[in-house]
Write a protein that holds these residues in place. Structure first.
Motif, mmCIF file in Angstrom:
data_model
loop_
_atom_site.group_PDB
_atom_site.id
_atom_site.type_symbol
_atom_site.label_atom_id
_atom_site.label_comp_id
_atom_site.label_asym_id
_atom_site.label_seq_id
_atom_site.Cartn_x
_atom_site.Cartn_y
_atom_site.Cartn_z
ATOM 1 N N GLU A 18 0.927 -1.303 -0.217
ATOM 2 C CA GLU A 18 -0.020 -0.060 -0.269
ATOM 3 C C GLU A 18 0.661 1.088 0.035
ATOM 4 N N LEU A 19 2.488 1.357 0.486
ATOM 5 C CA LEU A 19 3.420 2.088 0.768
ATOM 6 C C LEU A 19 4.619 2.106 0.532
ATOM 7 N N ILE A 20 5.798 2.275 -0.443
ATOM 8 C CA ILE A 20 6.964 2.048 -0.229
ATOM 9 C C ILE A 20 7.275 3.788 0.458
ATOM 10 N N VAL A 21 8.246 3.260 0.858
ATOM 11 C CA VAL A 21 9.273 3.694 1.581
ATOM 12 C C VAL A 21 10.537 3.382 0.894
ATOM 13 N N THR A 22 11.089 4.355 0.821
ATOM 14 C CA THR A 22 12.600 4.306 -0.945
ATOM 15 C C THR A 22 13.901 4.468 -0.075
ATOM 16 N N ALA A 23 14.846 4.250 0.028
ATOM 17 C CA ALA A 23 15.812 4.784 0.146
ATOM 18 C C ALA A 23 16.324 5.763 -0.559
ATOM 19 N N PRO A 24 17.286 7.526 -0.569
ATOM 20 C CA PRO A 24 16.626 8.264 -1.761
ATOM 21 C C PRO A 24 17.998 7.883 -2.528
ATOM 22 N N GLY A 25 19.111 7.169 -2.818
ATOM 23 C CA GLY A 25 19.759 7.018 -3.807
ATOM 24 C C GLY A 25 19.060 5.993 -5.009
ATOM 25 N N TRP A 26 17.731 5.268 -5.135
ATOM 26 C CA TRP A 26 17.146 4.401 -5.134
ATOM 27 C C TRP A 26 17.183 5.450 -7.053
ATOM 28 N N LYS A 27 16.711 5.211 -7.953
ATOM 29 C CA LYS A 27 16.637 6.117 -9.677
ATOM 30 C C LYS A 27 15.217 5.324 -9.361
ATOM 31 N N PRO A 28 14.266 6.894 -9.868
ATOM 32 C CA PRO A 28 12.602 6.687 -10.459
ATOM 33 C C PRO A 28 12.473 5.493 -11.468
ATOM 34 N N THR A 29 13.867 5.148 -12.031
ATOM 35 C CA THR A 29 13.276 4.724 -13.371
ATOM 36 C C THR A 29 13.078 3.440 -13.232
ATOM 37 N N LYS A 30 13.819 2.450 -11.909
ATOM 38 C CA LYS A 30 14.093 1.411 -11.147
ATOM 39 C C LYS A 30 12.287 0.074 -11.497
ATOM 40 N N PRO A 31 12.442 -0.647 -11.985
ATOM 41 C CA PRO A 31 11.146 -1.474 -12.711
ATOM 42 C C PRO A 31 10.456 -1.084 -10.933
ATOM 43 N N LEU A 32 10.569 -1.695 -9.524
ATOM 44 C CA LEU A 32 10.167 -1.362 -8.226
ATOM 45 C C LEU A 32 8.827 -0.020 -8.590
ATOM 46 N N PHE A 33 9.368 1.277 -9.286
ATOM 47 C CA PHE A 33 8.786 1.906 -8.999
ATOM 48 C C PHE A 33 7.880 2.496 -10.263
ATOM 49 N N THR A 34 7.760 1.605 -11.573
ATOM 50 C CA THR A 34 7.225 1.503 -12.585
ATOM 51 C C THR A 34 5.959 0.544 -11.474
ATOM 52 N N ALA A 35 6.071 -0.460 -11.400
ATOM 53 C CA ALA A 35 5.426 -1.488 -11.350
ATOM 54 C C ALA A 35 4.195 -0.651 -10.084
ATOM 55 N N ALA A 36 4.720 0.232 -8.855
ATOM 56 C CA ALA A 36 4.261 1.352 -8.098
ATOM 57 C C ALA A 36 3.113 2.322 -8.586
ATOM 58 N N ARG A 37 3.779 2.920 -10.369
ATOM 59 C CA ARG A 37 2.659 3.946 -9.981
ATOM 60 C C ARG A 37 1.643 3.337 -11.314
ATOM 61 N N GLN A 38 1.902 2.436 -11.857
ATOM 62 C CA GLN A 38 0.621 1.646 -12.592
ATOM 63 C C GLN A 38 -0.203 1.023 -11.147
ATOM 64 N N ALA A 39 0.165 0.482 -10.099
ATOM 65 C CA ALA A 39 -0.734 0.166 -8.904
ATOM 66 C C ALA A 39 -1.126 1.234 -8.572
ATOM 67 N N GLY A 40 -1.373 2.486 -8.375
ATOM 68 C CA GLY A 40 -1.768 3.690 -7.638
ATOM 69 C C GLY A 40 -0.619 3.557 -6.490
ATOM 70 N N VAL A 41 0.230 2.840 -6.224
ATOM 71 C CA VAL A 41 1.032 3.111 -4.963
ATOM 72 C C VAL A 41 1.867 4.177 -4.754
ATOM 73 N N PRO A 42 1.216 4.793 -3.331
ATOM 74 C CA PRO A 42 2.508 5.657 -3.568
ATOM 75 C C PRO A 42 3.708 5.809 -2.903
ATOM 76 N N VAL A 43 5.253 7.117 -3.314
ATOM 77 C CA VAL A 43 6.568 6.290 -2.380
ATOM 78 C C VAL A 43 7.284 7.467 -2.388
ATOM 79 N N TRP A 44 7.198 7.266 -1.410
ATOM 80 C CA TRP A 44 8.185 8.242 0.056
ATOM 81 C C TRP A 44 9.783 7.746 -0.117
ATOM 82 N N GLY A 45 9.997 8.652 0.374
ATOM 83 C CA GLY A 45 11.804 8.688 0.964
ATOM 84 C C GLY A 45 11.464 8.604 2.724
ATOM 85 N N ASP A 46 12.894 8.118 2.752
ATOM 86 C CA ASP A 46 12.644 8.956 4.298
ATOM 87 C C ASP A 46 12.640 9.982 5.065
ATOM 88 N N VAL A 47 12.674 11.112 3.874
ATOM 89 C CA VAL A 47 12.680 12.525 4.860
ATOM 90 C C VAL A 47 10.990 12.846 4.711
#
Length: 474
Positions: free
Chosen positions: A71-100
């Motif tokens: 339901e939510l991804i909290v990512t390390a800041p260095g992970w690129k926005p182009t990673k397949p994980l984030f592509t899948a999250a966008r398609q699934a409507g899952v928000p992505v936050w950083g630790d900040v």
């Protein structure tokens, strides 16, 4: 006490300095946490064991697959926005936050009044400026800490037992990219130069992420009047959506205009936070109170002072805080004088923008440079510094790029090209620099490159330089 995270399925992307604390905090708040990580090395397995002992699920070697039910991804800041994980999250409507972003949302969760954030970003000078700011705030009697990329973890600062009046926050472009709801009390962008473009994709995207720091500012957007790059820091202020009444406050190494801080006859002065700023100015400190008083460091001090003044700090505390500040090792650090020559360690100058500022601080230089260029070019840097160079000693894997730029733009400057990438090369580099130097010169380690071709990090590189200098004077 139940929270918005209780029972929520959260995926933490990446172990390390941000992922492990985020997983622990979220688990403690009642979330169902899964950590995914690209690596499966010894360090990752040790961190995984620590989290699994708490009941957190960890998947090593698979950082690209979106866990079912997330339901939510909290990512390390260095992970690129182009990673397949984030592509899948966008398609699934899952928000992505950083630790900040997570830290921002957790403020006040325990019922305490959240501490305002004074935030700093920029291509270079962030750490120094935030440390100066924290020193000034402490001199004013405020409970504070330098947090973010440095010092206390942001998550620890907002969830720990210690209460703060205000936080001095260093933020990278990566962190800002993943922090959509951050709204600082006041913020500063120190400078902009091409950096991390492989991550952001373009200079425009990099600048836009830096500019996020101004969104929703309440009191002041502090910007660099002297910046000539486009987009400039002032352009980012103009583009920001801020709270009504928030002001643009510039800092300059020249004489300040109204709503600016600057330098007049050896004094740091404020024409932004004074009554009748059209006519009046407030002395804050002497240039000699800044350590070291190199031009770029004076700019850092003015930015820190601007943020402190935006928070209502008095002039005396600005002076006292700057006097109390001690810069980090390997940042324009004077190591020793040997036979009338100064030896200065700026190993932290790992890109051309930082090195440009370092070279501008001295009149006659024997320059030690080289390492991993990370795609950088050196023509503009060398052309701007050519008149200051007594000589150059080049080390590291990509030294040929600097040698070729010197040949084009400073052909009269003697160059020693050391065909070595072992750690012992630094001793030879310092010995060669001594041979080229004359009394009154500065031998300056400002590599303009990363260190990992020869050293573990820039700290080890700077330590090797300092040790080599000590051997000269022995």
């Amino acid at each position: 006490m139940p929270s918005e995270f209780t029972g929520k399925h959260v995926t933490v992307a990446g172990l390390g300095v941000s992922g492990v604390p985020a997983a622990k905090v979220l688990h403690g708040l009642g979330a169902h946490v899964i950590v995914v990580n690209d690596g499966d090395d010894e360090r990752a397995r040790a961190q995984a064991a620590q989290l699994e002992a708490l009941g957190v699920t960890v998947r090593l070697g698979d950082g690209d697959t979106l866990p079912e039910g997330t339901e939510l991804i909290v990512t390390a800041p260095g992970w690129k926005p182009t990673k397949p994980l984030f592509t899948a999250a966008r398609q699934a409507g899952v928000p992505v936050w950083g630790d900040v972003e997570l830290a921002w949302r957790l403020r006040g969760l325990d019922g305490r009044k959240p501490a305002p954030w004074l935030a700093v970003t920029g291509t270079n000078g962030k750490t120094t400026t935030v440390q100066m700011l924290a020193s000034i705030l402490k001199a004013a009697g405020l409970r504070t800490a330098a947090v973010g990329n440095i010092g206390v973890s942001l998550l620890d600062a907002v969830t720990g037992e210690e209460e703060y009046d205000v936080l001095a926050v260093e933020l990278s472009s990566y962190q800002l990219h993943w922090a959509p709801s951050l709204r600082a009390h006041s913020a500063a962008v120190l400078n902009l130069a091409p950096d991390h473009l492989d991550w952001h994709g373009s200079m425009e995207a990099y600048a836009a992420d830096k500019g996020r720091i101004y969104e929703g500012n309440q009191v002041a957007c502090v910007y660099n009047v002297d910046a000539t790059d486009k987009p400039s820091t002032e352009d980012l202020v103009r583009a920001a959506d801020v709270e009504e009444g928030c002001r643009a406050v510039g800092f300059t190494l020249g004489t300040p205009g109204p709503s600016q801080l600057g330098v007049v006859e050896g004094l740091l002065v404020d024409r932004a936070f004074v009554e009748d700023r059209q006519k009046n100015a407030q002395e804050l400190a002497e240039v000699s109170d800044v350590n070291p008083p190199a031009p770029h460091n004076i700019a850092n001090a003015l930015a820190a002072a601007g943020l402190a003044r935006a928070f209502g700090v008095g002039a005396a505390a600005v002076r006292d805080g700057l006097r109390a500040f001690t810069p980090d090792a390997h940042r324009i650090a004077h190591v020793a004088d040997v036979d009338g020559v100064a030896y200065v360690d700026d190993s932290k100058a790992t890109n051309t923008h930082a090195t440009e500022a370092s070279l501008a601080a001295y009149e006659s230089i024997v320059w030690i440079a080289g390492g991993l260029a990370k795609g950088a070019t050196f023509d503009e840097l060398v052309a701007g510094a050519a008149k200051r160079l007594r000589g150059a000693v080049l080390i590291g894997a990509d030294r040929a790029l600097i040698r070729e730029a010197l040949a084009r733009h400073a052909p009269e400057v003697p160059v020693v090209d050391l065909d070595r990438t072992d750690t012992g090369a630094m001793l030879q580099a310092v010995q060669e620099a001594r041979r080229l130097a004359r009394p009154g010169d500065t031998v300056l380690l400002a590599p303009a490159c990363a260190s990992m071709d020869m050293f573990t990090n820039y700290n080890q590189r700077g330590d090797a330089f300092a040790q080599a200098v000590r051997e000269l004077g022995a």
